[in-house]
Design an enzyme around this catalytic site. Structure first.
Site, PDB file in Angstrom:
ATOM      1  CG  ASP A  14      35.641  42.957  20.934  1.00  0.00           C
ATOM      2  OD1 ASP A  14      35.852  41.916  20.472  1.00  0.00           O
ATOM      3  OD2 ASP A  14      35.753  44.052  20.381  1.00  0.00           O
ATOM      4  CG  ASP A  15      38.812  40.190  22.079  1.00  0.00           C
ATOM      5  OD1 ASP A  15      38.221  39.809  21.067  1.00  0.00           O
ATOM      6  OD2 ASP A  15      39.941  40.901  21.955  1.00  0.00           O
ATOM      7  CB  CYS A  74      36.600  40.657  15.742  1.00  0.00           C
ATOM      8  SG  CYS A  74      37.338  41.073  17.270  1.00  0.00           S
ATOM      9  NE  ARG A 103      32.987  41.546  16.112  1.00  0.00           N
ATOM     10  CZ  ARG A 103      32.448  42.148  17.166  1.00  0.00           C
ATOM     11  NH1 ARG A 103      31.767  43.126  17.052  1.00  0.00           N
ATOM     12  NH2 ARG A 103      33.181  41.937  18.316  1.00  0.00           N
ATOM     13  CE  LYS A 124      35.691  44.490  16.898  1.00  0.00           C
ATOM     14  NZ  LYS A 124      36.595  44.076  17.636  1.00  0.00           N
ATOM     15  CG  HIS A 179      35.827  44.248  12.952  1.00  0.00           C
ATOM     16  ND1 HIS A 179      36.735  43.604  13.931  1.00  0.00           N
ATOM     17  CD2 HIS A 179      36.661  44.456  11.717  1.00  0.00           C
ATOM     18  CE1 HIS A 179      37.848  43.698  13.466  1.00  0.00           C
ATOM     19  NE2 HIS A 179      38.011  44.101  12.207  1.00  0.00           N
ATOM     20  CG  ASP A 229      34.120  39.034  19.688  1.00  0.00           C
ATOM     21  OD1 ASP A 229      34.501  38.879  20.660  1.00  0.00           O
ATOM     22  OD2 ASP A 229      34.889  39.663  18.735  1.00  0.00           O
ATOM     23  CG  ASN A 230      37.143  36.542  19.780  1.00  0.00           C
ATOM     24  OD1 ASN A 230      36.577  37.608  18.812  1.00  0.00           O
ATOM     25  ND2 ASN A 230      37.903  36.986  20.715  1.00  0.00           N
ATOM     26  CE  LYS A 234      41.138  38.543  19.414  1.00  0.00           C
ATOM     27  NZ  LYS A 234      41.149  40.018  19.378  1.00  0.00           N
TER      28      LYS A 234
END
Ligand code: NAG
Ligand code: NAG
Ligand code: NAG
Ligand code: NAG
Ligand code: NAG
Length: 510
Positions: A39-40, A79, A83, A133, A135, A291-292, A312
């Site tokens: 994540d991130d 996010c 996803r 996560k 989301h 994810d990013n 991001k």
């Protein structure tokens, strides 16, 4: 003539080994899939992608023994949409996961009629589990949880872990303060087990251990039953506020970010060890990406996009290009590929490798089997970049075709503030470019030097191709109804004692 012969032989060898692989797959049991999604996490955050002080021994091992992608893209610089694309093989605009991200009380979520990777695999008898996560929505009575999208089991936080009061969300030891901001005025962050709340608030210091144990147990149980499995692990690491339990806190050279990454790496180590112990390692594809791009706004705790521009929230490379590694012992040869690939391609690739059926919808992904198994060519020729708030009015912000990337619009993002580059922060307002800014990403991955369109006939020709690709793509794009536009209702936030008052603070159970 001799060149032709060599090419033909190579092609045949490629097709043959793919055939053999598929054949052996259908005779033996179909392969297992472990999909790891950080994540991130930026292009420059892993040791194997050049970070000098990240401690990622297990990810380094995967990268050394697997195939490392240099040109791998997510579909959104935030996010939820990213996803949605990973799990459906479709741009987020189709499923309606825009603008921005889902919140704890969001009415919408990934529509249940979208087909996820888990749903592709279920008819073949796969065991499926998600940890971490989600989301992609919670919704009324948990309508949008993973257990309604093809996953037999789920253990995790259904959204970002900063989406709740975070006073007690600390690093280890517990007197280390919580860095950055969290949301206030919402329920405490819950830990869901399937569709029930197991803990509220979450015990962050033991969270990663719970995930690891759950995943180890899932793999072991499936392997013992000789049931093929799909494990989807979208981690909270390395999103802010960074946390780490006792096994990782203070153990990296990189501070809270490095510790959270190390904790994720420890889990990956546990999973690899379990695959080995249970004897399924040679029949399992492990895929890692994120994810990013990095949350540069958090400064040194916010991740790093390496030599790429911004992070991001932006459609510059730093927001969209991610480290990616495919590992499959005995099947994928160690190496590096510069082929163009995306999270969109994971669903078609897994579908092919499992011998499953593609969902009967408009897909944006391509099958990467040739790239994985034969270090061959990717069928992907282009990549489309929507902003975090896509609209039919503006359409694509950028498009990559081959080695060229054209920006029709640029815009900074609050998530990318604080670096010295003035194009990155939110104060860099929307700018339109006609002709677009064009970069040769092979010569200039940092997007520093736009090519001069008027000066070069070659660039003009490229621009014509890019315009055509844009027009073709946009005419095929049907925007799904915005799920995030449906807004939020505080009554929909997950609460372990639904009748309690006053909300949201009464929603806590031990
Ligand atoms: C899902 O349902 C919505 C609403 O009926 C529809 O617009 C959409 O096209 C459907 N999506 C898929 C993938 O079938
Ligand atoms: C949730 O489920 C309960 C019990 O089945 C039902 O009474 C309630 O109406 C549902 N809530 C929503 C918003 O659908
Ligand atoms: C944080 O922890 C302290 C001590 O355990 C507790 O008294 C306090 O209520 C907690 N705060 C929140 C917001 O949970
Ligand atoms: C995997 O394959 C390798 C090479 O063929 C072999 O040495 C190893 O024992 C296999 N591992 C398992 C767990 O089957
Ligand atoms: C592109 O080249 C032309 C002709 O040499 C020149 O006039 C123009 O200023 C250049 N444009 C940019 C953006 O550098």
């Amino acid at each position: 003539m001799s060149d032709m012969f060599v090419i033909t032989v190579r092609l045949c060898a490629g097709v043959l080994s793919t055939l053999l692989l598929l054949l052996s797959g259908s005779l033996a049991s179909p392969p297992n899939f472990v999909l790891l999604f950080a994540d991130d996490l930026g292009f420059g955050d892993l040791g194997s992608f050049g970070h000098p002080t990240s401690a990622t021994p297990n990810l380094d091992r995967l990268a050394a023994a697997g195939l490392r992608f240099t040109d791998f893209y997510c579909t959104s610089a935030v996010c939820s949409p990213s996803r949605a694309s990973l799990l459906t093989g479709r741009y987020q605009t189709r499923s309606g996961i825009y603008p921005g991200v889902l919140y704890p009380g969001s009415r919408g979520g990934l529509p249940l009629n979208e087909t996820t990777i888990a749903e592709v695999l279920k008819p073949l008898g796969y065991a499926t589990a998600a940890i971490g996560k989600w989301h992609l929505g919670f919704g009324a009575n948990g309508t949008f949880l993973p257990t309604n999208q093809g996953f037999d089991h789920y253990l995790g936080i259904p959204y970002s872990h900063d989406m709740g009061p975070c006073k007690n969300l600390t690093c280890f030891p517990p007197d280390v303060k919580c860095y950055g901001w969290c949301d206030v005025g919402t329920v405490f962050v819950p830990l869901m087990h399937d569709d029930a709340i197991e803990q509220q608030p979450v015990d962050f210091l033991n969270l990663e251990r719970s995930y690891s144990d759950f995943a180890v147990n899932f793999i072991t149980t499936s392997a013992n039953k000789k049931q093929p499995f799909f494990l989807y692990y979208p981690a909270h690491h390395t999103h802010y506020p960074q946390f780490a339990g006792p096994d990782a806190a203070g153990k990296s050279l990189r501070g809270p970010f490095g510790d959270s990454l190390l904790e994720l790496d420890n889990t990956i180590g546990n999973l690899l060890e379990t695959l080995e112990k249970t004897g399924v390692i040679n029949n399992t594809l492990v895929f890692f990406t994120a994810d990013n791009g990095p949350e540069l706004m958090r400064m040194s705790r916010g991740g790093n996009s390496g030599l790429l521009k911004c992070g991001k929230g932006t459609t510059y490379e730093g927001g969209m290009r991610e480290p990616a590694v495919a590992f499959w012992q005995g099947t994928i040869k160690p190496g590096v590929t510069h082929e163009l690939a995306s999270t969109l391609d994971i669903l078609p690739t897994i579908t092919k490798l499992a011998g499953a059926k593609l969902p009967p919808v408009m897909l944006d992904g391509v099958d990467l089997t040739e790239v994985l198994i034969n270090n061959g060519k990717s069928e992907r020729e282009s990549m489309m970049f929507y902003p975090t708030d896509p609209s039919e009015q503006y359409g694509l912000f950028a498009l990559r075709l081959g080695k060229y990337k054209a920006h029709f619009y640029t815009r900074g993002a609050a998530h990318s503030a604080t670096t010295p580059d003035h194009d990155c922060p939110g104060s860099a307002r929307l700018k339109a470019f006609d002709p677009p800014l064009i970069f040769d990403l092979e010569a200039d991955p940092s997007e520093n030097y736009p090519l001069n369109v008027t000066e070069s006939p070659e660039v003009q020709a490229v621009l014509e191709q890019i315009k055509k690709a844009k027009q073709q793509f946009e005419s095929s794009m049907v925007f799904g109804a915005s799920q995030i536009g449906k807004g939020s209702d505080p009554n929909l936030e997950p609460c372990c004692s639904p009748q309690c008052s006053p909300k949201p603070s009464c929603c806590r159970c031990s």
